[in-house]
Design a protein around this motif. Structure first.
Motif, PDB file in Angstrom:
ATOM      1  N   UNK A 298       0.864  -1.138   0.042  1.00 60.81           N
ATOM      2  CA  UNK A 298      -0.066   0.020  -0.002  1.00 60.81           C
ATOM      3  C   UNK A 298       0.971   1.129   0.097  1.00 60.81           C
ATOM      4  N   UNK A 299       0.841   1.906  -1.102  1.00 59.62           N
ATOM      5  CA  UNK A 299       1.433   3.226  -1.047  1.00 59.62           C
ATOM      6  C   UNK A 299       1.023   4.385  -0.511  1.00 59.62           C
ATOM      7  N   UNK A 300      -0.291   4.732  -0.593  1.00 61.14           N
ATOM      8  CA  UNK A 300      -1.099   5.897  -0.147  1.00 61.14           C
ATOM      9  C   UNK A 300      -2.020   5.629   0.919  1.00 61.14           C
ATOM     10  N   UNK A 301      -2.298   6.499   2.079  1.00 62.49           N
ATOM     11  CA  UNK A 301      -3.468   6.525   2.814  1.00 62.49           C
ATOM     12  C   UNK A 301      -4.356   7.746   2.440  1.00 62.49           C
ATOM     13  N   UNK A 302      -5.411   7.551   2.197  1.00 67.84           N
ATOM     14  CA  UNK A 302      -6.499   8.590   1.978  1.00 67.84           C
ATOM     15  C   UNK A 302      -7.424   8.678   3.146  1.00 67.84           C
ATOM     16  N   UNK A 303      -7.806   9.791   3.477  1.00 64.37           N
ATOM     17  CA  UNK A 303      -8.843   9.617   4.631  1.00 64.37           C
ATOM     18  C   UNK A 303     -10.018  10.679   4.523  1.00 64.37           C
ATOM     19  N   UNK A 304     -11.186  10.421   4.416  1.00 61.90           N
ATOM     20  CA  UNK A 304     -12.176  11.127   4.124  1.00 61.90           C
ATOM     21  C   UNK A 304     -13.487  10.833   5.499  1.00 61.90           C
ATOM     22  N   UNK A 305     -12.868  10.269   6.582  1.00 65.86           N
ATOM     23  CA  UNK A 305     -13.586  10.050   7.772  1.00 65.86           C
ATOM     24  C   UNK A 305     -14.239  11.331   8.505  1.00 65.86           C
ATOM     25  N   UNK A 306     -14.979  11.046   9.538  1.00 63.64           N
ATOM     26  CA  UNK A 306     -15.283  12.326  10.148  1.00 63.64           C
ATOM     27  C   UNK A 306     -14.048  12.915  10.907  1.00 63.64           C
ATOM     28  N   UNK A 307     -14.165  14.464  11.161  1.00 56.03           N
ATOM     29  CA  UNK A 307     -12.663  14.942  11.809  1.00 56.03           C
ATOM     30  C   UNK A 307     -12.516  14.226  12.869  1.00 56.03           C
ATOM     31  N   UNK A 308     -13.145  13.751  13.911  1.00 56.55           N
ATOM     32  CA  UNK A 308     -12.804  13.245  15.125  1.00 56.55           C
ATOM     33  C   UNK A 308     -11.907  12.119  15.259  1.00 56.55           C
ATOM     34  N   UNK A 309     -12.061  11.397  13.851  1.00 53.89           N
ATOM     35  CA  UNK A 309     -11.357  10.128  13.930  1.00 53.89           C
ATOM     36  C   UNK A 309      -9.954  10.155  12.989  1.00 53.89           C
ATOM     37  N   UNK A 310      -9.877  11.498  12.381  1.00 55.05           N
ATOM     38  CA  UNK A 310      -8.890  11.744  11.373  1.00 55.05           C
ATOM     39  C   UNK A 310      -7.449  11.794  12.159  1.00 55.05           C
ATOM     40  N   UNK A 311      -7.370  12.380  12.999  1.00 51.69           N
ATOM     41  CA  UNK A 311      -5.825  12.513  13.346  1.00 51.69           C
ATOM     42  C   UNK A 311      -5.138  11.285  13.710  1.00 51.69           C
ATOM     43  N   UNK A 312      -5.957  10.499  14.631  1.00 54.47           N
ATOM     44  CA  UNK A 312      -5.413   9.111  15.052  1.00 54.47           C
ATOM     45  C   UNK A 312      -5.020   8.140  13.668  1.00 54.47           C
ATOM     46  N   UNK A 313      -5.979   8.171  12.658  1.00 52.52           N
ATOM     47  CA  UNK A 313      -5.579   7.564  11.541  1.00 52.52           C
ATOM     48  C   UNK A 313      -4.353   8.008  10.652  1.00 52.52           C
ATOM     49  N   UNK A 314      -4.267   9.238  10.598  1.00 52.87           N
ATOM     50  CA  UNK A 314      -3.448   9.875   9.821  1.00 52.87           C
ATOM     51  C   UNK A 314      -1.902   9.702  10.427  1.00 52.87           C
ATOM     52  N   UNK A 315      -1.955   9.851  11.892  1.00 52.91           N
ATOM     53  CA  UNK A 315      -0.726   9.583  12.652  1.00 52.91           C
ATOM     54  C   UNK A 315      -0.151   8.221  12.387  1.00 52.91           C
ATOM     55  N   UNK A 316      -1.280   7.311  12.394  1.00 52.08           N
ATOM     56  CA  UNK A 316      -0.770   5.861  12.330  1.00 52.08           C
ATOM     57  C   UNK A 316      -0.374   5.452  10.806  1.00 52.08           C
ATOM     58  N   UNK A 317      -0.819   6.126   9.668  1.00 51.77           N
ATOM     59  CA  UNK A 317      -0.542   6.143   8.352  1.00 51.77           C
ATOM     60  C   UNK A 317       1.008   6.653   8.079  1.00 51.77           C
ATOM     61  N   UNK A 318       1.014   8.010   8.786  1.00 55.77           N
ATOM     62  CA  UNK A 318       2.626   8.570   8.661  1.00 55.77           C
ATOM     63  C   UNK A 318       3.382   7.733   9.441  1.00 55.77           C
ATOM     64  N   UNK A 319       3.493   7.163  10.569  1.00 58.51           N
ATOM     65  CA  UNK A 319       4.222   6.317  11.101  1.00 58.51           C
ATOM     66  C   UNK A 319       4.537   5.018  10.399  1.00 58.51           C
ATOM     67  N   UNK A 320       3.493   4.464   9.591  1.00 60.04           N
ATOM     68  CA  UNK A 320       3.783   3.292   8.591  1.00 60.04           C
ATOM     69  C   UNK A 320       4.623   3.819   7.267  1.00 60.04           C
ATOM     70  N   UNK A 321       4.971   5.051   7.312  1.00 64.41           N
ATOM     71  CA  UNK A 321       5.637   5.506   6.000  1.00 64.41           C
ATOM     72  C   UNK A 321       4.822   5.671   4.781  1.00 64.41           C
ATOM     73  N   UNK A 322       3.516   5.733   4.959  1.00 64.38           N
ATOM     74  CA  UNK A 322       2.532   5.716   3.927  1.00 64.38           C
ATOM     75  C   UNK A 322       2.588   7.359   3.645  1.00 64.38           C
ATOM     76  N   UNK A 323       2.329   7.494   2.213  1.00 62.53           N
ATOM     77  CA  UNK A 323       2.141   8.975   1.766  1.00 62.53           C
ATOM     78  C   UNK A 323       0.775   9.104   2.088  1.00 62.53           C
ATOM     79  N   UNK A 324       0.615  10.317   2.368  1.00 69.65           N
ATOM     80  CA  UNK A 324      -0.920  10.606   3.100  1.00 69.65           C
ATOM     81  C   UNK A 324      -1.628  11.597   2.234  1.00 69.65           C
TER      82      UNK A 324
END
Length: 383
Positions: free
Chosen positions: A83-109
């Motif tokens: 998986x190369x890219x992580x895209x997020x269109x969740x509700x705002x309250x769930x976004x930071x946690x998911x983006x933080x995980x994706x960045x830590x995993x080395x995914x482009x976001x």
């Protein structure tokens, strides 16, 4: 041509915006056209991996569009090296946690806005992404609307002379949900769930003003909850705790003043759901989603105030329409193409998490301005 596959984890595509604009009209549209021509003998082929919490909804969506990959386990998807890219269109309250995980995993976001519930969280995301060395982007779709592209063409061509002011009107009536179904999810009207028109729309106004007319240097806002009682998706009444209207004044670098009204409690009496009027010493323009009309200094009529007689002319008919002069693609798809080229070819791209943090900052200061009843400076954002 050879095919370069990019696998994209798409989280939140069972929601209205994630599904219609990002999955169907962007990623699937790219596949329908045969992929994205990279101009070097390769075609980029986006391969979506659908992610969400509702298994039945993901399965149904995948079957509808002939897709084979979906998961309710975000951690497992992020652990997949393919998986190369992580895209997020969740509700705002769930976004930071998911983006933080994706960045830590080395995914482009790549993410919808607002990027976080508060400015500190949005800035932390930008810092994490920079430290990790990944590519990152934030959806700023209104910059790619035909009407605003025409407006930018006028700005870049010097049509306005000195720009004096910008006036924006955005909004429509969102039904309460009792006798007609609401057009927006109920969480939009609960502040505890990240709702509110300021956090939704001020990030848009930040990048529109910044890119076209100049950085916002101060903000003054009034907010209201005009409709205090609404009905949710199950038909149950609830108290609206978030603002559904905002009236903002923005001072811009260079001296222009912008005034933008945003409301989900207004009935539309204009040509499009959003319109911006720009007035300058040499000319004026009114731009919407698709159209843009102008009136040059030399063609400006000379109205005289006289309430005792009817207007002799239609003021609207005295404006000229700006021609397309180009083919305009879907704005979301156009930005997706630029971001994917940025990921694969390292082409320049500045609509990043730092730009997203500026939008969250303006929303936060707008709410504070309304609470304190005063104009607030908007400091320049840097990492």
């Amino acid at each position: 041509m050879t095919r370069r596959t990019v696998r994209i984890a798409m989280n939140g595509v069972t929601g209205r915006m994630g599904y219609r604009q990002h999955l169907v009209r962007s990623i699937l549209a790219l596949r329908e056209q045969g992929g994205l021509d990279l101009g070097d003998g390769r075609v980029l082929w986006p391969e979506p991996v659908l992610v969400g919490r509702r298994e039945h909804a993901l399965r149904a969506l995948a079957e509808r569009h002939g897709l084979t990959e979906w998961s309710t386990d975000l951690d497992a998807v992020l652990a997949d090296d393919s998986v190369d890219v992580y895209f997020d269109a969740q509700v705002t309250s769930a976004r930071v946690d998911a983006l933080t995980k994706a960045i830590a995993a080395g995914k482009h976001v790549y993410t919808e806005k607002p990027t976080a519930a508060d400015f500190a969280g949005a800035l932390d995301l930008a810092r994490l992404a920079r430290a990790k060395g990944i590519k990152h982007g934030v959806v700023q779709d209104k910059l790619f609307l035909p009407g605003l592209l025409k407006l930018k063409r006028l700005v870049d061509g010097g049509f306005f002379g000195e720009i004096l002011s910008v006036r924006g009107e955005f909004g429509y009536w969102v039904f309460e949900g009792d006798w007609q179904e609401a057009q927006r999810p109920s969480w939009n009207y609960r502040s505890e769930d990240g709702g509110g028109i300021v956090v939704d729309m001020f990030p848009h106004w930040e990048y529109v003003l910044h890119e076209l007319f100049g950085r916002v240097t101060s903000v003054s806002a009034e907010i209201a909850t005009h409709v205090p009682r609404r009905w949710d998706e199950q038909g149950k009444p609830y108290e609206a705790t978030a603002d559904d209207a905002a009236y903002g004044t923005f001072h811009l670098e260079g001296g222009a003043i912008a005034q933008i009204n945003s409301s989900w409690a207004v009935r539309v009496h204009r040509d499009e759901l959003v319109e911006f009027q720009v007035d300058g010493t040499e000319g004026s323009a009114v731009a919407g989603l698709r159209t843009c009309r102008v009136q040059h200094r030399g063609l400006t009529p000379k109205p005289v105030w006289n309430p005792d007689i009817p207007a002799a002319h239609s003021f609207r008919e005295q404006w000229q329409e700006v021609p397309d002069n180009a083919d305009f693609d879907n704005g979301f798809k156009a930005q997706w193409e630029l971001f994917l080229r940025h990921v694969v070819l390292d082409e320049p791209y500045h609509w990043d998490l730092l730009a997203g943090a500026r939008g969250v900052q303006l929303a936060e200061l707008g709410l504070r301005s309304a609470a304190e009843g005063r104009r607030l400076d908007v400091p320049e954002v840097t990492l």
